[in-house]
Design a protein around this motif. Structure first.
Motif, PDB file in Angstrom:
ATOM      1  N   SER A 125     -72.956 -29.446 -15.100  1.00 41.75           N
ATOM      2  CA  SER A 125     -71.967 -28.481 -14.612  1.00 41.75           C
ATOM      3  C   SER A 125     -70.562 -29.009 -14.816  1.00 41.75           C
ATOM      4  O   SER A 125     -70.328 -30.229 -14.767  1.00 41.75           O
ATOM      5  CB  SER A 125     -72.208 -28.264 -13.113  1.00 41.75           C
ATOM      6  N   TYR A 152     -73.819 -31.612  -3.875  1.00 43.85           N
ATOM      7  CA  TYR A 152     -74.381 -30.923  -5.042  1.00 43.85           C
ATOM      8  C   TYR A 152     -73.736 -31.458  -6.324  1.00 43.85           C
ATOM      9  O   TYR A 152     -74.428 -31.817  -7.287  1.00 43.85           O
ATOM     10  CB  TYR A 152     -74.164 -29.405  -4.940  1.00 43.85           C
ATOM     11  N   ASN A 182     -68.829 -21.092 -15.546  1.00 42.59           N
ATOM     12  CA  ASN A 182     -69.355 -20.161 -14.525  1.00 42.59           C
ATOM     13  C   ASN A 182     -70.203 -19.046 -15.129  1.00 42.59           C
ATOM     14  O   ASN A 182     -69.661 -18.029 -15.597  1.00 42.59           O
ATOM     15  CB  ASN A 182     -68.186 -19.552 -13.737  1.00 42.59           C
ATOM     16  N   ASN A 202     -71.810 -16.953  -4.549  1.00 43.90           N
ATOM     17  CA  ASN A 202     -70.989 -16.894  -5.763  1.00 43.90           C
ATOM     18  C   ASN A 202     -70.311 -15.534  -5.926  1.00 43.90           C
ATOM     19  O   ASN A 202     -70.745 -14.532  -5.345  1.00 43.90           O
ATOM     20  CB  ASN A 202     -71.845 -17.211  -6.996  1.00 43.90           C
ATOM     21  N   LEU A 203     -69.278 -15.531  -6.744  1.00 43.93           N
ATOM     22  CA  LEU A 203     -68.418 -14.352  -6.840  1.00 43.93           C
ATOM     23  C   LEU A 203     -69.116 -13.098  -7.391  1.00 43.93           C
ATOM     24  O   LEU A 203     -69.068 -12.029  -6.773  1.00 43.93           O
ATOM     25  CB  LEU A 203     -67.198 -14.701  -7.709  1.00 43.93           C
ATOM     26  N   ARG A 219     -64.422 -10.695  -0.007  1.00 39.25           N
ATOM     27  CA  ARG A 219     -63.330 -11.549   0.467  1.00 39.25           C
ATOM     28  C   ARG A 219     -62.840 -12.383  -0.719  1.00 39.25           C
ATOM     29  O   ARG A 219     -63.642 -13.085  -1.353  1.00 39.25           O
ATOM     30  CB  ARG A 219     -63.808 -12.455   1.599  1.00 39.25           C
ATOM     31  N   PHE A 221     -60.949 -15.480  -1.690  1.00 37.64           N
ATOM     32  CA  PHE A 221     -60.607 -16.708  -0.955  1.00 37.64           C
ATOM     33  C   PHE A 221     -59.270 -17.297  -1.411  1.00 37.64           C
ATOM     34  O   PHE A 221     -59.232 -18.261  -2.163  1.00 37.64           O
ATOM     35  CB  PHE A 221     -61.724 -17.743  -1.113  1.00 37.64           C
ATOM     36  N   ARG A 234     -61.279 -19.664 -13.444  1.00 35.46           N
ATOM     37  CA  ARG A 234     -62.537 -20.246 -13.927  1.00 35.46           C
ATOM     38  C   ARG A 234     -62.806 -19.740 -15.333  1.00 35.46           C
ATOM     39  O   ARG A 234     -62.272 -18.716 -15.749  1.00 35.46           O
ATOM     40  CB  ARG A 234     -63.726 -19.787 -13.051  1.00 35.46           C
ATOM     41  N   ARG A 298     -61.218 -21.024   0.526  1.00 38.31           N
ATOM     42  CA  ARG A 298     -62.536 -21.593   0.800  1.00 38.31           C
ATOM     43  C   ARG A 298     -62.438 -23.107   0.591  1.00 38.31           C
ATOM     44  O   ARG A 298     -61.927 -23.556  -0.447  1.00 38.31           O
ATOM     45  CB  ARG A 298     -63.553 -20.980  -0.173  1.00 38.31           C
ATOM     46  N   ASP A 301     -62.664 -25.507  -2.951  1.00 40.72           N
ATOM     47  CA  ASP A 301     -62.481 -24.781  -4.216  1.00 40.72           C
ATOM     48  C   ASP A 301     -61.507 -25.520  -5.153  1.00 40.72           C
ATOM     49  O   ASP A 301     -60.465 -26.008  -4.721  1.00 40.72           O
ATOM     50  CB  ASP A 301     -61.952 -23.361  -3.966  1.00 40.72           C
TER      51      ASP A 301
HETATM   52  C1  UD1 Z   1     -69.519 -23.384  -7.779  1.00 38.21           C
HETATM   53  C2  UD1 Z   1     -69.523 -24.819  -8.194  1.00 38.21           C
HETATM   54  C3  UD1 Z   1     -70.311 -24.978  -9.460  1.00 38.21           C
HETATM   55  C4  UD1 Z   1     -71.699 -24.478  -9.231  1.00 38.21           C
HETATM   56  C5  UD1 Z   1     -71.646 -23.044  -8.824  1.00 38.21           C
HETATM   57  C6  UD1 Z   1     -73.061 -22.557  -8.546  1.00 38.21           C
HETATM   58  C7  UD1 Z   1     -67.642 -26.268  -7.777  1.00 38.21           C
HETATM   59  C8  UD1 Z   1     -66.236 -26.558  -8.072  1.00 38.21           C
HETATM   60  N1  UD1 Z   1     -68.157 -25.263  -8.414  1.00 38.21           N
HETATM   61  O1  UD1 Z   1     -68.729 -22.696  -8.725  1.00 38.21           O
HETATM   62  O2  UD1 Z   1     -70.386 -26.312  -9.837  1.00 38.21           O
HETATM   63  O3  UD1 Z   1     -72.474 -24.645 -10.379  1.00 38.21           O
HETATM   64  O4  UD1 Z   1     -70.832 -22.894  -7.673  1.00 38.21           O
HETATM   65  O5  UD1 Z   1     -73.330 -22.311  -7.234  1.00 38.21           O
HETATM   66  O6  UD1 Z   1     -68.266 -26.948  -7.028  1.00 38.21           O
HETATM   67  N2  UD1 Z   1     -64.815 -16.311  -4.661  1.00 38.21           N
HETATM   68  C9  UD1 Z   1     -64.225 -15.356  -3.837  1.00 38.21           C
HETATM   69  N3  UD1 Z   1     -65.019 -14.651  -2.989  1.00 38.21           N
HETATM   70  C10 UD1 Z   1     -66.366 -14.832  -2.909  1.00 38.21           C
HETATM   71  C11 UD1 Z   1     -66.977 -15.802  -3.766  1.00 38.21           C
HETATM   72  C12 UD1 Z   1     -66.163 -16.526  -4.624  1.00 38.21           C
HETATM   73  O7  UD1 Z   1     -63.008 -15.166  -3.865  1.00 38.21           O
HETATM   74  O8  UD1 Z   1     -67.031 -14.168  -2.098  1.00 38.21           O
HETATM   75  C13 UD1 Z   1     -63.978 -17.065  -5.617  1.00 38.21           C
HETATM   76  C14 UD1 Z   1     -63.979 -18.558  -5.379  1.00 38.21           C
HETATM   77  O9  UD1 Z   1     -62.967 -18.928  -4.473  1.00 38.21           O
HETATM   78  C15 UD1 Z   1     -63.719 -19.072  -6.795  1.00 38.21           C
HETATM   79  C16 UD1 Z   1     -64.351 -18.016  -7.694  1.00 38.21           C
HETATM   80  O10 UD1 Z   1     -64.510 -16.866  -6.891  1.00 38.21           O
HETATM   81  O11 UD1 Z   1     -62.349 -19.080  -7.043  1.00 38.21           O
HETATM   82  C17 UD1 Z   1     -65.698 -18.437  -8.248  1.00 38.21           C
HETATM   83  O12 UD1 Z   1     -66.522 -18.866  -7.179  1.00 38.21           O
HETATM   84  P1  UD1 Z   1     -68.079 -19.127  -7.341  1.00 38.21           P
HETATM   85  O13 UD1 Z   1     -68.711 -18.004  -8.053  1.00 38.21           O
HETATM   86  O14 UD1 Z   1     -68.623 -19.521  -6.012  1.00 38.21           O
HETATM   87  O15 UD1 Z   1     -68.157 -20.355  -8.351  1.00 38.21           O
HETATM   88  P2  UD1 Z   1     -67.486 -21.809  -8.293  1.00 38.21           P
HETATM   89  O16 UD1 Z   1     -67.051 -22.170  -6.934  1.00 38.21           O
HETATM   90  O17 UD1 Z   1     -66.490 -21.875  -9.386  1.00 38.21           O
END
Ligand code: UD1
Length: 351
Positions: A125, A152, A182, A202-203, A219, A221, A234, A298, A301
């Protein structure tokens, strides 16, 4: 040519199995179904016409792994996806992560060495880079590995070290670590996609579930980061492009094209998008309005990271082809198909 895909009923594993089968490989899946569903096997078959072989057991069980490899002398390569991956949970239950993610890798390596299986592709990753220094963006494979932000992430760093040491010691082994950015989106047929248990962390699944009305609003973040629109950046990559990168890695190993017995590749598009870019793309490509609110940041992040995929493009002969709109469109088509009961997966009302 038979390939073992661990975690093959999960999100990345199932899409990669489709791609492997379509390129002519036989796939055998091992999965404990901790975070995935057995219907994935039928979903794969509904696309490729062939249900992969399947065994359900925990790869952290050394005896079972040994027994598996002893019984399957025809495996030519392994793609090891099976792992826990929730950042927040790993902070609360670190030993669950270290035990599962590392024991399973060590068991697989031990058995590969014992039974003469030479080729391993490992799911790593971009989390290994931590928060990149600005001069290192876009980030190449040569960038420094920073102290992991969570258990993790640490399991991915330690796993890469275990791989390097094992390849040094066991001369019959080769490994490629793919550092994913991502992964989002779904198979174009909408028969397969991301299906998280419970509230998505995840987003993209949060976006699609919100659009479907499962969640009241998304939400976002934080919008006060040092980025053009204030939300984190990302490198989102279409799941089918990522799946293809695995097939390329397997081919490279089987055809003896590796430059060293341990290699590392970034798997990203090379373009960074913000959270608001994702929302805009989702609304534009699907003609759907998404309810969202800006909330606090969050914890843990990263602000911005995107790949320099130059080395992967050149050496692996792979390049991401799909656009951001392809990603958000396919994610939505999948969510709708699943919710409307058009897939092999049983609808889970609580999920
Ligand atoms: C994270 C991990 C990555 C892991 C992946 C799988 C880190 C830095 N990254 O990726 O290694 O493989 O999860 O679980 O540890 N967001 C929102 N609202 C939400 C969800 C997410 O705004 O409800 C935003 C987050 O703040 C971020 C972006 O969306 O900026 C992507 O988030 P997410 O999909 O969780 O992935 P990562 O955090 O990049």
């Amino acid at each position: 040519m038979k390939i073992l895909v661990t975690g093959g009923t999960g999100y990345i594993g199932s899409h990669t199995t489709v791609e492997l089968q379509q390129q002519g490989y036989d796939v055998i899946i091992v999965d404990a179904l901790f975070n995935s569903r057995v219907e994935a096997l039928d979903a794969i078959a509904s696309i490729t016409g062939k249900k992969p072989e399947f065994e359900q057991f925990d790869l952290a069980d050394r005896q079972k792994v040994d027994d598996f490899f002893r019984r399957h002398g025809d495996i030519k390569g392994v793609i090891h996806f099976a792992a826990h991956k929730a950042v927040g949970e790993s902070v609360e239950q670190p030993l669950k992560y270290y035990r599962n993610n590392l024991d399973s890798l060590m068991n697989i390596l031990e058995s590969m060495n014992k039974y003469g299986v030479e080729n391993l592709v490992f799911s790593s990753s971009c989390t290994v880079y931590g928060e990149p220094d600005p001069e290192n963006l876009p980030i190449s494979e040569k960038a420094p590995i920073k102290k992991a932000e969570c258990p993790y992430g640490n399991t991915k760093q330690i796993a890469e070290e275990i791989l390097q040491d094992s390849i040094m010691a066991y001369k019959g082994l080769n490994a490629i670590a793919l550092r994913y950015f991502n992964p989002v989106g779904a198979h174009e047929s909408a028969k397969l996609g991301e299906l998280p248990f419970g509230v998505p962390a995840n987003l993209m699944p949060y976006v699609t579930q919100t659009a479907y009305g499962i969640r009241p609003f998304l939400r976002v973040f934080g919008d006060d980061y040092d980025t053009p629109d204030g939300t984190p950046i990302r490198d989102y990559i279409h799941i089918m492009d990522l799946a293809k990168a695995h097939v390329k890695a397997v081919e490279r190993m089987l055809q003896g094209k590796m430059k060293a017995r341990y290699e590392v590749f970034n798997v990203g598009t090379g373009t960074g998008y913000s959270v608001l870019d994702i929302i805009k793309s989702f609304e534009r490509s699907n003609g759907v309005k998404l309810k969202y609110e800006i909330v606090g940041r969050r914890a843990g992040d990263i602000v911005k990271i995107w790949a320099d995929p130059t080395y992967t493009n050149k050496e692996l002969g792979w390049k991401a082809e799909r656009t951001l709109d392809d990603m958000t469109r396919s994610a939505w088509e999948w969510e709708k198909a699943y919710r409307e009961g058009k897939t092999c997966f049983k609808i889970d009302e609580n999920n």
